[in-house]
Design an enzyme around this catalytic site. Sequence first.
Site: not given
Ligand code: DOR
Ligand code: ZN
Length: 425
Positions: A56, A60, A230, A303, A307
Site C-alpha cells: 500500500h 502520486r 489499513h 499507506d 502530501h
Molecule cells: O490517509 C490516507 N491518505 N488514507 C487514504 O485512504 C488515502 C491516502 C492518500 O491518498 O493520501
Molecule cells: Zn485507504
Amino acid sequence: MSAYLLRGVSVVGAEPTDLLIRDGVVAGLGRDTGAAGAEVIDADGLLALPGLVDLHTHLREPGREDAETVETGSRAAALGGYTAVCAMANTDPVADTAGVVEQVWRLGRAAGLVDVQPVGAVTVGLAGERLAELGAMATSAANVRIFSDDGHCVSDPRLMRRALEYVKAFDGVIAQHAEEPRHTVGAQLHEGDVAARLGLPGWPAVAEEAIIARDALLAGHVGARLHICHVSTAGSVEILRWAKRRGVRVTAEVTPHHLLLTDERAEGYDPVFKVNPPLRTRADVTALRAALAEGVLDAVATDHAPHAVEDKECEWAYARPGMLGLQTALSIVYSTGALDWDGIAERMSRTPARIAGLAGHGQDPAPGVPANLTLVDPAGTWVVEPGNLASLSRNTPYAGMELPGRVVATFLRGEPTVLDGKAVR
Ligand code: DOR
Ligand code: ZN
C-alpha cells in the site's frame, strides 16, 4: 553483473555466516563459499531479511509530481529496506485503464530502485459507479492482480459483489478501504473522547467494521479473495478472526502508524497526525499489535501518503489525510516489540509478497533465490529528520524521534539500491 560477499551476516536471526550474491541470485550460503572477485561487505552483527514488500504505497505520479514521483517514492522505499511496492490507483488520472497502469509500471522499471507493481482502480475514476476495465488491466504489461479504490470505499454492495466475481476468474483480489461513507460525512478524527474534547466531527469505528463484516460475507458467498486495507480498530480484528475461521479468503493489513500512535496525538491540532482511517485509542493499538503477532492481521503495509506542504500545513479541517511511511516502517514496527525478526520477515515480506503474487520477492535468502534482500543493523539507531528523507514531501509524524533498527543495504536482483545506508542512485 557484480558479486557481493556479505561476511558474517545472520540470515533472519540464524547463526552468522557468509552470503554470496552473484548474477542476481543468492549464489552461496556458508563460510567456504567461493567468492573470487566479489566485493566484500562486512556484515558482522547485521541481519539479512527478504526484501520488504509494501502492499500500500501512494506514489502520486501521474498528477502530483510535486508531492512524490515514482522515482522519489522508489528511493524512499529502497532506503526503508523495500524491494517491491504496490502503487495505489488514486493518481490523476486515476489508474483505471491499462494505459495508466502500464505507464506507472514503466516509470517503476525506469527508476529501477524497487519493483513497482501498479494497483488498478475498482471503479472508473474511483467514483464507485461503474466497474473499471479490470480484465484489460490484468492482461496489460503491468499484470495487475490487486484492485482498490483506496482513498474511497467501494460502498455499493452490488458493485462490490460484481468486482469480487470478476477478479475471481484470474485469482485477483479486491483491496477494500473499509469506510461506510454515510457514517463519516465531515469526519476528522476517531469518534471518541479526544474528538469530543477538540470539537472535531468523529469517524466512528463502526464505519470500518460494518464494511469489513459486509465484505467478508460477500467474499465468502462469491468465493473470491478480499483484502482489507489499513485495519484500525479492535472490533475489526474480531470480525476478521471470525471470517477467517469460517474459511473466507480474506487477508488484512495494518499500518505502522496504527501500531504506534493514538488519537491523543491530535491534541495539538497538528495536521501531520491527520490520517484516514484516523488514529484510534490505546486499546485499539494493543489489539492490533496482538492480532499482527497472531496472524489475524497478515501484513504490515505503510499507506505511505506524501502530501505537498500547502495540502498538509494548514488548518486541521482542510489538511489532507495521510503520512509518510516507507523510510520509517521497519524501525517503527521493530520499536513496538510486537514482532521478532522472523515475524517482521513474515509480515513485511513473505506474506505481502504472497498476497500480491510477486514471484521472486518474499523469499528468505537461500542458494538460487533471487537476491532481493535487505541488510539491517538491529543495534543501530537513527533520528528522523524530515529534510533528509528521500520523499519529496515532509509529512512524517516521527520528526525528531530516535528510532531503533537501521537499514544498511538493500539489493534488488543482486544489485545494491542502498549501500552504507545511502541510496546508490
Ligand atoms: O490517509 C490516507 N491518505 N488514507 C487514504 O485512504 C488515502 C491516502 C492518500 O491518498 O493520501
Ligand atoms: Zn485507504
